[in-house]
Design a protein around this motif. Sequence first.
Motif, PDB file in Angstrom:
ATOM      1  N   LEU A 135      50.693  55.493  38.916  1.00  0.00           N
ATOM      2  CA  LEU A 135      49.922  54.377  38.381  1.00  0.00           C
ATOM      3  C   LEU A 135      48.552  54.882  37.942  1.00  0.00           C
ATOM      4  O   LEU A 135      48.008  55.814  38.534  1.00  0.00           O
ATOM      5  CB  LEU A 135      49.743  53.281  39.435  1.00  0.00           C
ATOM      6  CG  LEU A 135      51.017  52.629  39.971  1.00  0.00           C
ATOM      7  CD1 LEU A 135      50.666  51.607  41.059  1.00  0.00           C
ATOM      8  CD2 LEU A 135      51.809  51.964  38.858  1.00  0.00           C
ATOM      9  N   PRO A 136      47.968  54.278  36.915  1.00  0.00           N
ATOM     10  CA  PRO A 136      46.654  54.742  36.463  1.00  0.00           C
ATOM     11  C   PRO A 136      45.561  54.461  37.481  1.00  0.00           C
ATOM     12  O   PRO A 136      45.725  53.649  38.397  1.00  0.00           O
ATOM     13  CB  PRO A 136      46.426  53.956  35.167  1.00  0.00           C
ATOM     14  CG  PRO A 136      47.302  52.756  35.276  1.00  0.00           C
ATOM     15  CD  PRO A 136      48.496  53.182  36.072  1.00  0.00           C
ATOM     16  N   LEU A 137      44.444  55.146  37.299  1.00  0.00           N
ATOM     17  CA  LEU A 137      43.260  54.956  38.129  1.00  0.00           C
ATOM     18  C   LEU A 137      42.240  54.163  37.327  1.00  0.00           C
ATOM     19  O   LEU A 137      41.730  54.644  36.312  1.00  0.00           O
ATOM     20  CB  LEU A 137      42.658  56.298  38.540  1.00  0.00           C
ATOM     21  CG  LEU A 137      43.585  57.302  39.234  1.00  0.00           C
ATOM     22  CD1 LEU A 137      42.836  58.587  39.544  1.00  0.00           C
ATOM     23  CD2 LEU A 137      44.162  56.715  40.501  1.00  0.00           C
ATOM     24  N   HIS A 138      41.951  52.958  37.770  1.00  0.00           N
ATOM     25  CA  HIS A 138      40.944  52.102  37.142  1.00  0.00           C
ATOM     26  C   HIS A 138      39.919  51.739  38.204  1.00  0.00           C
ATOM     27  O   HIS A 138      40.235  50.996  39.134  1.00  0.00           O
ATOM     28  CB  HIS A 138      41.552  50.782  36.633  1.00  0.00           C
ATOM     29  CG  HIS A 138      42.509  50.918  35.503  1.00  0.00           C
ATOM     30  ND1 HIS A 138      43.257  49.852  35.040  1.00  0.00           N
ATOM     31  CD2 HIS A 138      42.848  51.973  34.727  1.00  0.00           C
ATOM     32  CE1 HIS A 138      44.012  50.254  34.037  1.00  0.00           C
ATOM     33  NE2 HIS A 138      43.783  51.538  33.829  1.00  0.00           N
ATOM     34  N   ASP A 143      27.901  56.356  43.135  1.00  0.00           N
ATOM     35  CA  ASP A 143      27.514  55.233  42.283  1.00  0.00           C
ATOM     36  C   ASP A 143      27.469  55.671  40.821  1.00  0.00           C
ATOM     37  O   ASP A 143      27.150  56.818  40.502  1.00  0.00           O
ATOM     38  CB  ASP A 143      26.132  54.712  42.690  1.00  0.00           C
ATOM     39  CG  ASP A 143      26.134  54.032  44.047  1.00  0.00           C
ATOM     40  OD1 ASP A 143      27.216  53.591  44.482  1.00  0.00           O
ATOM     41  OD2 ASP A 143      25.057  53.958  44.672  1.00  0.00           O
ATOM     42  N   GLY A 144      27.789  54.737  39.949  1.00  0.00           N
ATOM     43  CA  GLY A 144      27.645  54.985  38.521  1.00  0.00           C
ATOM     44  C   GLY A 144      28.798  55.712  37.871  1.00  0.00           C
ATOM     45  O   GLY A 144      28.721  56.041  36.680  1.00  0.00           O
ATOM     46  N   LEU A 145      29.889  55.969  38.604  1.00  0.00           N
ATOM     47  CA  LEU A 145      31.038  56.680  38.039  1.00  0.00           C
ATOM     48  C   LEU A 145      32.279  55.807  38.128  1.00  0.00           C
ATOM     49  O   LEU A 145      32.609  55.279  39.192  1.00  0.00           O
ATOM     50  CB  LEU A 145      31.288  57.991  38.786  1.00  0.00           C
ATOM     51  CG  LEU A 145      32.477  58.830  38.285  1.00  0.00           C
ATOM     52  CD1 LEU A 145      32.235  59.303  36.862  1.00  0.00           C
ATOM     53  CD2 LEU A 145      32.726  60.014  39.212  1.00  0.00           C
ATOM     54  N   VAL A 146      32.976  55.665  36.997  1.00  0.00           N
ATOM     55  CA  VAL A 146      34.206  54.879  36.921  1.00  0.00           C
ATOM     56  C   VAL A 146      35.293  55.743  36.303  1.00  0.00           C
ATOM     57  O   VAL A 146      35.058  56.453  35.319  1.00  0.00           O
ATOM     58  CB  VAL A 146      33.991  53.602  36.073  1.00  0.00           C
ATOM     59  CG1 VAL A 146      35.322  52.926  35.746  1.00  0.00           C
ATOM     60  CG2 VAL A 146      33.073  52.629  36.811  1.00  0.00           C
ATOM     61  N   LEU A 147      36.493  55.687  36.875  1.00  0.00           N
ATOM     62  CA  LEU A 147      37.637  56.423  36.350  1.00  0.00           C
ATOM     63  C   LEU A 147      38.535  55.495  35.536  1.00  0.00           C
ATOM     64  O   LEU A 147      38.753  54.341  35.907  1.00  0.00           O
ATOM     65  CB  LEU A 147      38.453  57.042  37.485  1.00  0.00           C
ATOM     66  CG  LEU A 147      37.723  57.982  38.442  1.00  0.00           C
ATOM     67  CD1 LEU A 147      38.706  58.560  39.464  1.00  0.00           C
ATOM     68  CD2 LEU A 147      37.019  59.100  37.691  1.00  0.00           C
ATOM     69  N   ALA A 148      39.060  56.027  34.438  1.00  0.00           N
ATOM     70  CA  ALA A 148      40.036  55.307  33.610  1.00  0.00           C
ATOM     71  C   ALA A 148      41.020  56.354  33.099  1.00  0.00           C
ATOM     72  O   ALA A 148      40.942  56.808  31.959  1.00  0.00           O
ATOM     73  CB  ALA A 148      39.353  54.585  32.458  1.00  0.00           C
ATOM     74  N   CYS A 149      41.939  56.757  33.952  1.00  0.00           N
ATOM     75  CA  CYS A 149      42.814  57.890  33.625  1.00  0.00           C
ATOM     76  C   CYS A 149      44.127  57.762  34.393  1.00  0.00           C
ATOM     77  O   CYS A 149      44.318  56.834  35.174  1.00  0.00           O
ATOM     78  CB  CYS A 149      42.121  59.211  33.970  1.00  0.00           C
ATOM     79  SG  CYS A 149      41.675  59.367  35.723  1.00  0.00           S
ATOM     80  N   GLY A 150      45.034  58.722  34.160  1.00  0.00           N
ATOM     81  CA  GLY A 150      46.286  58.761  34.913  1.00  0.00           C
ATOM     82  C   GLY A 150      47.389  57.893  34.355  1.00  0.00           C
ATOM     83  O   GLY A 150      48.269  57.449  35.095  1.00  0.00           O
ATOM     84  N   HIS A 151      47.415  57.666  33.038  1.00  0.00           N
ATOM     85  CA  HIS A 151      48.379  56.736  32.437  1.00  0.00           C
ATOM     86  C   HIS A 151      49.706  57.385  32.053  1.00  0.00           C
ATOM     87  O   HIS A 151      50.538  56.748  31.399  1.00  0.00           O
ATOM     88  CB  HIS A 151      47.748  56.080  31.206  1.00  0.00           C
ATOM     89  CG  HIS A 151      46.573  55.214  31.522  1.00  0.00           C
ATOM     90  ND1 HIS A 151      45.323  55.735  31.789  1.00  0.00           N
ATOM     91  CD2 HIS A 151      46.443  53.870  31.629  1.00  0.00           C
ATOM     92  CE1 HIS A 151      44.477  54.745  32.043  1.00  0.00           C
ATOM     93  NE2 HIS A 151      45.129  53.608  31.952  1.00  0.00           N
TER      94      HIS A 151
END
Length: 392
Positions: A335-338, A345-353
């Motif tokens: 599953l993706p990482l959202h 702080d200040g870091l967001v992941l949007a990967c693993g699709h």
Amino acid sequence: MADVAGEPLLVSRLVQPDVLVVGGGIIGTTTAAYLARGGASVTLVERAELASGPSGRSLGLVSGPHPPELRSIAERSLQAYLGLARETGAFTIDANDVGCLCISPDGRGLPRGEGEALDGDQVVEAEPLLALRCAAGVVIPARHVDPGGAVSAWAEEARRHGARIRVACPVRSLLDDGGRVAGAATDEGAIFAGCVVLATGWETPRLAAGLGIDVPVRGVRGWIVTTRPAPFRLRRPINEVDFSAGVVAGPLLTLGDIAEGNVGTPIIAAQMRQDAAGRLVLGASLAPAIGDGDDDGAHAVPSICRRAIELIPPIAEVPIAETRTCVRPASFDGLPLHGPVDGIDGLVLACGHRSHGLTWGPGSGEAVARGVLEGEWDPALSPARLEQKASA
């Protein structure tokens, strides 16, 4: 301010955005567009050109099957594609469902709860050219989409709402300001931002490692073969049952494996579609990536061709046009990482699709943008879920 290696940084003259999105594929451009629509000041940086990675090297099919956690995102993605295509005319997508025939020789592994179930005789009726006898099949919703055109259209949508898009601008490291990510060091200098979204696919672990973070994403190499126009037409796209779980669940390669040449055999399953010109786009292979060169895993191409011929024998006489490869990002549970990273702080992941970035892209971009703007995240897709499993 210094980068994570402690070297002085050239201060960029770029305007400091609320959010810096790193990555110019479908996940990055849709995230930037939804953030900009929501009123954030956004800068997107891409190391090469837009859609130069997996987004631009896909089969170009928006289709399932979808895990239950992603079905809502998949539906929102489809509606977003249709809406933007109608509004702008900047890319093509089928106006109507063309259906994708999912097949299984033994009837196992077929998607449940999606589409129309078929018995063996109905599979033959659904695609008369199919030579492989299958116990069962399922026709699930599917539409062809122009991948590169879609990425460009979403980038333009982001620009229309005020976002800045910088191509040929690789990120070298993230800026660590005492446990908070304050931006990124690029070849054009430092870009400071209130939040950094990493939509960088399989390269996400490399960028995050400088902060002491081990992102649970691996690179999975895939190959696709494109032919010249064929003298016949398939009735619809064809997919063997979803096979990416085999790579996701498999053990990570070790140095010893590579030293001994034990890099495994690519997992091959037939995936094919035909474009308006009659060209066949054939896949697919999945294998652990051991390099970023286009010669990595090239031995998978003959296997893709053999499997395609086993399914549709007339393909054997169709001239080949090109082969393409890319490395897709797969999380350890598929599953993706959202979402944000605990402790940073200040870091967001949007990967693993995995290989579904095109299918889940706009819905994922919308979900990530909503999380950044409103603080609402789906716990089923949160990066913290894998940390919890690892410590359980």
